[in-house]
Design a protein around this motif. Structure first.
Motif, PDB file in Angstrom:
ATOM      1  N   VAL A  56      40.141  34.680  39.008  1.00  0.00           N
ATOM      2  CA  VAL A  56      40.650  35.835  38.256  1.00  0.00           C
ATOM      3  C   VAL A  56      39.529  36.358  37.361  1.00  0.00           C
ATOM      4  N   THR A  57      38.884  37.432  37.805  1.00  0.00           N
ATOM      5  CA  THR A  57      37.743  37.963  37.058  1.00  0.00           C
ATOM      6  C   THR A  57      38.096  39.171  36.193  1.00  0.00           C
ATOM      7  N   ASP A  58      39.306  39.699  36.357  1.00  0.00           N
ATOM      8  CA  ASP A  58      39.730  40.804  35.490  1.00  0.00           C
ATOM      9  C   ASP A  58      41.251  40.892  35.525  1.00  0.00           C
ATOM     10  N   ARG A  59      41.833  41.269  34.403  1.00  0.00           N
ATOM     11  CA  ARG A  59      43.278  41.468  34.295  1.00  0.00           C
ATOM     12  C   ARG A  59      43.520  42.878  33.775  1.00  0.00           C
ATOM     13  N   ILE A  60      44.389  43.617  34.445  1.00  0.00           N
ATOM     14  CA  ILE A  60      44.589  45.022  34.113  1.00  0.00           C
ATOM     15  C   ILE A  60      46.073  45.369  34.147  1.00  0.00           C
ATOM     16  N   PRO A  61      46.466  46.467  33.490  1.00  0.00           N
ATOM     17  CA  PRO A  61      47.814  47.001  33.701  1.00  0.00           C
ATOM     18  C   PRO A  61      47.841  47.778  35.010  1.00  0.00           C
ATOM     19  N   LEU A  62      49.023  48.110  35.476  1.00  0.00           N
ATOM     20  CA  LEU A  62      49.160  48.862  36.728  1.00  0.00           C
ATOM     21  C   LEU A  62      48.385  50.180  36.682  1.00  0.00           C
ATOM     22  N   SER A  63      48.288  50.777  35.526  1.00  0.00           N
ATOM     23  CA  SER A  63      47.610  52.074  35.400  1.00  0.00           C
ATOM     24  C   SER A  63      46.117  52.000  35.728  1.00  0.00           C
ATOM     25  N   GLY A  64      45.557  50.800  35.751  1.00  0.00           N
ATOM     26  CA  GLY A  64      44.132  50.659  36.043  1.00  0.00           C
ATOM     27  C   GLY A  64      43.812  50.356  37.485  1.00  0.00           C
ATOM     28  N   VAL A  65      44.796  50.479  38.387  1.00  0.00           N
ATOM     29  CA  VAL A  65      44.591  50.028  39.761  1.00  0.00           C
ATOM     30  C   VAL A  65      43.515  50.817  40.497  1.00  0.00           C
ATOM     31  N   ASN A  66      43.428  52.136  40.279  1.00  0.00           N
ATOM     32  CA  ASN A  66      42.399  52.920  40.977  1.00  0.00           C
ATOM     33  C   ASN A  66      40.994  52.530  40.529  1.00  0.00           C
ATOM     34  N   GLU A  67      40.837  52.223  39.252  1.00  0.00           N
ATOM     35  CA  GLU A  67      39.537  51.759  38.757  1.00  0.00           C
ATOM     36  C   GLU A  67      39.189  50.400  39.357  1.00  0.00           C
ATOM     37  N   ALA A  68      40.204  49.571  39.585  1.00  0.00           N
ATOM     38  CA  ALA A  68      39.968  48.264  40.203  1.00  0.00           C
ATOM     39  C   ALA A  68      39.431  48.428  41.619  1.00  0.00           C
ATOM     40  N   PHE A  69      39.966  49.374  42.355  1.00  0.00           N
ATOM     41  CA  PHE A  69      39.456  49.618  43.699  1.00  0.00           C
ATOM     42  C   PHE A  69      38.032  50.176  43.664  1.00  0.00           C
ATOM     43  N   ALA A  70      37.732  51.005  42.680  1.00  0.00           N
ATOM     44  CA  ALA A  70      36.373  51.520  42.545  1.00  0.00           C
ATOM     45  C   ALA A  70      35.377  50.384  42.325  1.00  0.00           C
ATOM     46  N   GLU A  71      35.764  49.403  41.507  1.00  0.00           N
ATOM     47  CA  GLU A  71      34.905  48.239  41.280  1.00  0.00           C
ATOM     48  C   GLU A  71      34.795  47.387  42.544  1.00  0.00           C
ATOM     49  N   MET A  72      35.872  47.283  43.294  1.00  0.00           N
ATOM     50  CA  MET A  72      35.844  46.509  44.535  1.00  0.00           C
ATOM     51  C   MET A  72      34.869  47.125  45.523  1.00  0.00           C
ATOM     52  N   ARG A  73      34.860  48.443  45.611  1.00  0.00           N
ATOM     53  CA  ARG A  73      33.932  49.110  46.537  1.00  0.00           C
ATOM     54  C   ARG A  73      32.480  48.816  46.180  1.00  0.00           C
ATOM     55  N   LYS A  74      32.228  48.511  44.923  1.00  0.00           N
ATOM     56  CA  LYS A  74      30.872  48.166  44.483  1.00  0.00           C
ATOM     57  C   LYS A  74      30.571  46.682  44.659  1.00  0.00           C
ATOM     58  N   GLY A  75      31.547  45.948  45.152  1.00  0.00           N
ATOM     59  CA  GLY A  75      31.342  44.524  45.390  1.00  0.00           C
ATOM     60  C   GLY A  75      31.401  43.666  44.149  1.00  0.00           C
ATOM     61  N   THR A  97      29.859  19.936  59.370  1.00  0.00           N
ATOM     62  CA  THR A  97      28.983  20.960  58.807  1.00  0.00           C
ATOM     63  C   THR A  97      29.673  22.306  58.974  1.00  0.00           C
ATOM     64  N   VAL A  98      29.634  23.117  57.911  1.00  0.00           N
ATOM     65  CA  VAL A  98      30.420  24.347  57.862  1.00  0.00           C
ATOM     66  C   VAL A  98      29.560  25.498  57.361  1.00  0.00           C
ATOM     67  N   LEU A  99      29.705  26.653  57.998  1.00  0.00           N
ATOM     68  CA  LEU A  99      29.103  27.901  57.533  1.00  0.00           C
ATOM     69  C   LEU A  99      30.223  28.854  57.131  1.00  0.00           C
ATOM     70  N   VAL A 100      30.065  29.486  55.973  1.00  0.00           N
ATOM     71  CA  VAL A 100      31.009  30.502  55.506  1.00  0.00           C
ATOM     72  C   VAL A 100      30.232  31.782  55.256  1.00  0.00           C
ATOM     73  N   VAL A 101      30.556  32.838  55.975  1.00  0.00           N
ATOM     74  CA  VAL A 101      29.873  34.123  55.805  1.00  0.00           C
ATOM     75  C   VAL A 101      30.778  35.049  55.001  1.00  0.00           C
ATOM     76  N   GLY A 102      30.331  35.360  53.798  1.00  0.00           N
ATOM     77  CA  GLY A 102      31.099  36.205  52.891  1.00  0.00           C
ATOM     78  C   GLY A 102      31.701  35.408  51.762  1.00  0.00           C
ATOM     79  N   CYS A 103      31.284  35.712  50.543  1.00  0.00           N
ATOM     80  CA  CYS A 103      31.756  34.968  49.368  1.00  0.00           C
ATOM     81  C   CYS A 103      32.671  35.811  48.501  1.00  0.00           C
ATOM     82  N   GLY A 104      33.588  36.515  49.145  1.00  0.00           N
ATOM     83  CA  GLY A 104      34.632  37.217  48.410  1.00  0.00           C
ATOM     84  C   GLY A 104      35.804  36.282  48.157  1.00  0.00           C
ATOM     85  N   GLY A 105      36.959  36.866  47.844  1.00  0.00           N
ATOM     86  CA  GLY A 105      38.114  36.049  47.518  1.00  0.00           C
ATOM     87  C   GLY A 105      38.517  35.098  48.621  1.00  0.00           C
TER      88      GLY A 105
END
Length: 371
Positions: free
Chosen positions: A341-360, A190-198
């Protein structure tokens, strides 16, 4: 020298800056030059970006990458130009007591150098004009090229898509390895996993591969709990709505789980995992905490009930063995990388990717460089 584009960390709580850097075109004797094809955007990068970890600047972030070998050093064996590789953020010296014992994630030399974002000789390989630029964990996958120690470039089969393969370089191996290597979960557990991120979702995959009979996932997001079911969970707990430990006990007839995995990096969830395991059970800390975080547990309970609290770094992996094995499992349909893989971006979009990550949001955003 090769001129390349990269996303440069200039200081905590500052956006990454896109800059042109230079990298040597000829690797050192035991190094490999790799053209990046894809890089995952990982929460560990966010820890550095948000100042949770003390991180030097300037530095190219990114540590979850895959690409194609451009050139190899004069002493490198087993790799050649055009090989497809996944990058490892724990290069191994293959000589220290840990490497010789088959525990390369604990390599002493990597701890002293790569973890300081420099190479085995103590120097970086990237430059901005005449200024040195470090590479995060001696990888720096938020750039078009990476120079890495040969032990950090793990050859894989050519028919595997590199966008998905990149995730094996961190989240997938960390999660699956925590189950199969660190904890050694047995069939019927029996296993418990806390957190369903990557990472947490790959702990779920690891538990499924190990034959666990009950896989309970906990998160505060209904969307992520549903993803947990997609990856193999049998039960879900929204810990925003109910008490986590009480619910686990109810689901296990008051016994507690055999194994609990914390995949977030928060003190109260680590403590909850420890409370949720049975007598003689094992709680595994997989999530990365901010600098200076402490937890509190009852040592009497630890000794009296023989509970174990252990850590897992990089899934206790032997990357040269585990990376190709996981890729084979993916190609056989036994490990799901596509859904990660929920989104694919060019390198120029990396800051927006982090903004989305902060929102979970999402599981993994992948930067694609083409080719």
């Amino acid at each position: 020298m090769i001129t390349m584009n990269a996303a440069v960390f200039v200081g905590p709580n500052e956006p990454l800056e896109l800059r042109e850097l230079t990298i040597p075109s000829e690797p050192g004797p035991q190094e490999v030059l790799v053209r990046l094809v894809a890089s995952g955007v990982c929460h560990s990068d966010l820890h550095a970006l948000d100042g949770d970890w003390e991180t030097p600047a300037p530095l190219v972030l990114g540590h979850e990458g895959a690409g194609v070998v451009v050139a190899v050093g004069s002493e490198v064996t087993g790799l050649e130009a055009d090989d497809h590789v996944i990058l490892s953020w724990t290069p191994s010296c293959q000589k220290c007591e840990f490497c010789v014992a088959g525990r390369p994630v604990l390599c002493q030399l990597a701890n002293e150098t790569a973890y300081q974002h420099v190479f085995f000789d103590g120097k970086p390989r990237l430059h901005d004009g005449d200024k040195d630029v470090r590479s995060f964990l001696a990888v720096g996958s938020f750039g078009e090229y990476a120079m890495v120690p040969a032990s950090a470039a793990i050859k894989i089969r050519r028919d595997a898509p590199l966008a998905q393969a990149a995730l094996v370089g961190c989240a997938v191996t960390t999660g699956i390895g925590a189950v199969t290597n660190t904890a050694g979960v047995e069939p019927g557990s029996t296993v418990l996993v806390v957190g369903c991120g990557g990472v947490g979702l790959n702990v779920v995959q690891g538990a499924r591969l190990a034959g666990a009979k009950q896989i309970i996932v906990a998160d505060v997001s209904a969307e992520k709990l549903e993803l947990g079911r997609t990856f193999g969970a049998t039960h879900t707990i929204n810990s925003r709505e109910v008490d986590l430990v009480e619910t686990v006990m109810a689901l296990t007839d008051g016994r507690g789980v055999d194994y609990a995995f914390e995949a977030i990096g928060l003190p109260f969830t680590i403590e909850a995992c420890y409370e949720a395991i049975r007598r003689g059970g094992t709680a595994v800390v997989v999530g990365q905490v901010a600098d200076g975080v402490k937890i509190s547990i009852d040592p009497f309970v630890m000794s009296d009930q023989e509970k174990r609290l252990i850590g897992s770094n990089y899934g206790s992996s032997r990357q040269s063995i585990d990376f190709p094995k996981i890729i084979d499992l993916y190609m056989e349909g036994r490990v799901d990388l596509d859904s990660m893989v929920t989104d694919r971006i060019p390198l120029s979009g990396v800051n927006e990717a982090f903004a989305e990550m902060r929102k979970g949001r999402g599981i993994r955003t992948v930067i694609e460089y083409g080719g």
